[in-house]
Design an enzyme around this catalytic site. Structure first.
Site, short mmCIF file in Angstrom:
data_model
loop_
_atom_site.label_atom_id
_atom_site.label_comp_id
_atom_site.label_asym_id
_atom_site.label_seq_id
_atom_site.Cartn_x
_atom_site.Cartn_y
_atom_site.Cartn_z
N ASP A 8 -9.89 -0.70 10.80
CA ASP A 8 -9.24 -0.95 11.87
C ASP A 8 -9.23 0.32 12.99
OD1 ASP A 8 -7.12 0.51 10.88
OD2 ASP A 8 -5.69 -1.07 11.16
N CYS A 65 -7.86 2.01 6.74
CA CYS A 65 -6.96 1.44 7.83
C CYS A 65 -5.96 2.67 7.91
CB CYS A 65 -6.16 0.12 7.62
SG CYS A 65 -5.13 -0.20 6.16
N GLY A 66 -4.76 2.43 8.37
CA GLY A 66 -3.88 3.20 8.71
C GLY A 66 -3.33 3.94 7.27
N THR A 67 -3.04 2.95 6.31
CA THR A 67 -2.47 3.40 5.00
C THR A 67 -3.37 2.95 3.80
OG1 THR A 67 -1.40 1.26 4.89
CG2 THR A 67 -0.27 3.04 5.50
N ILE A 69 -3.27 -0.13 2.99
CA ILE A 69 -2.38 -0.94 2.32
C ILE A 69 -3.02 -2.42 2.55
CG2 ILE A 69 -0.05 -1.84 1.87
CD1 ILE A 69 0.97 0.95 2.03
N HIS A 98 -11.34 2.08 -15.52
CA HIS A 98 -10.42 1.40 -16.05
C HIS A 98 -10.33 -0.11 -15.42
CE1 HIS A 98 -7.46 4.33 -18.24
NE2 HIS A 98 -8.63 4.66 -18.34
N HIS A 133 -11.04 -1.86 -21.89
CA HIS A 133 -10.71 -2.63 -20.40
C HIS A 133 -11.29 -3.79 -19.89
CE1 HIS A 133 -9.27 1.53 -20.14
NE2 HIS A 133 -10.33 1.96 -20.33
C1 RB5 Z 1 -2.02 -0.62 12.19
O1 RB5 Z 1 -0.99 0.15 12.88
C2 RB5 Z 1 -1.54 -0.16 10.69
O2 RB5 Z 1 -0.65 -1.24 10.33
C3 RB5 Z 1 -2.92 -0.77 9.76
O3 RB5 Z 1 -3.74 0.33 10.10
C4 RB5 Z 1 -2.57 -0.20 8.26
O4 RB5 Z 1 -1.95 0.59 8.01
C5 RB5 Z 1 -1.86 -1.65 7.39
O5 RB5 Z 1 -1.58 -1.79 6.34
#
Ligand code: RB5
Length: 159
Positions: A8, A65-67, A69, A98, A133
């Site tokens: 993203d 992406c940012g994290t 997650i 695994h 596994h």
């Molecule tokens: C974008 O600001 C951020 O929310 C996205 O890149 C990501 O980290 C979401 O999990």
């Protein structure tokens, strides 16, 4: 290896460098976007890559992406995908050995490009361990089956 990649806006800065790095190692990289750093929604890009991998278009996927997650949450909902957020090369190794992970989700904001290159190296070089596994991964994938009723509840009494 054929690898599908996307990000993203928060992962966009690292994407060209990682695409070039992987292409330089001889991999076939499919860049599924975005084409600019304009603000966008990570689920759209996780969906593109996860469905492409699940359909056999590429052997592995990498999402930034940012994290990591939001990419992992979305990609893991696609049938056949095993996605996780990975922050260290050791976890990348275990994710393959695994869990037979097929979509790597990394952070463009909290993990350096140098570390992400090491993570990607482990993700691509490590074979699934199989053996004990194998059955566990098969059990995890039961959740993809709409007919799977779950293993049932059997709580341990709390004293
Ligand atoms: C974008 O600001 C951020 O929310 C996205 O890149 C990501 O980290 C979401 O999990």
């Amino acid at each position: 290896m054929k690898i599908a990649m996307a990000s993203d806006h928060a992962g966009f800065d690292q994407k060209p460098a990682l695409v070039a790095y992987l292409a330089g190692l001889g991999h076939e990289v499919v860049d599924m976007g975005p084409a600019s750093a304009e603000r966008c929604d990570y689920p759209d890009y996780a969906d593109k890559v996860a469905r492409y991998v699940a359909a056999g278009g590429a052997e592995r996927g990498i999402l930034i992406c940012g994290t990591g997650i939001g990419m992992a949450i979305t990609a893991d909902k696609v049938s056949g995908i095993r996605a996780a957020v990975i922050q260290t090369p050791q976890f990348a190794h275990l994710f393959r050995e695994h869990n037979d992970g097929n979509v790597l989700c990394i952070s463009g904001r909290f993990t350096s490009l140098a570390t992400n290159k090491e993570i990607v190296d482990e993700f691509l070089a490590t074979e699934f361990g199989g053996g004990r596994h194998e059955g566990r991964v098969a059990k995890a994938m039961r959740e993809d089956d709409p007919g799977f009723q779950g293993v049932g509840e059997d709580p341990i009494p709390v004293r």
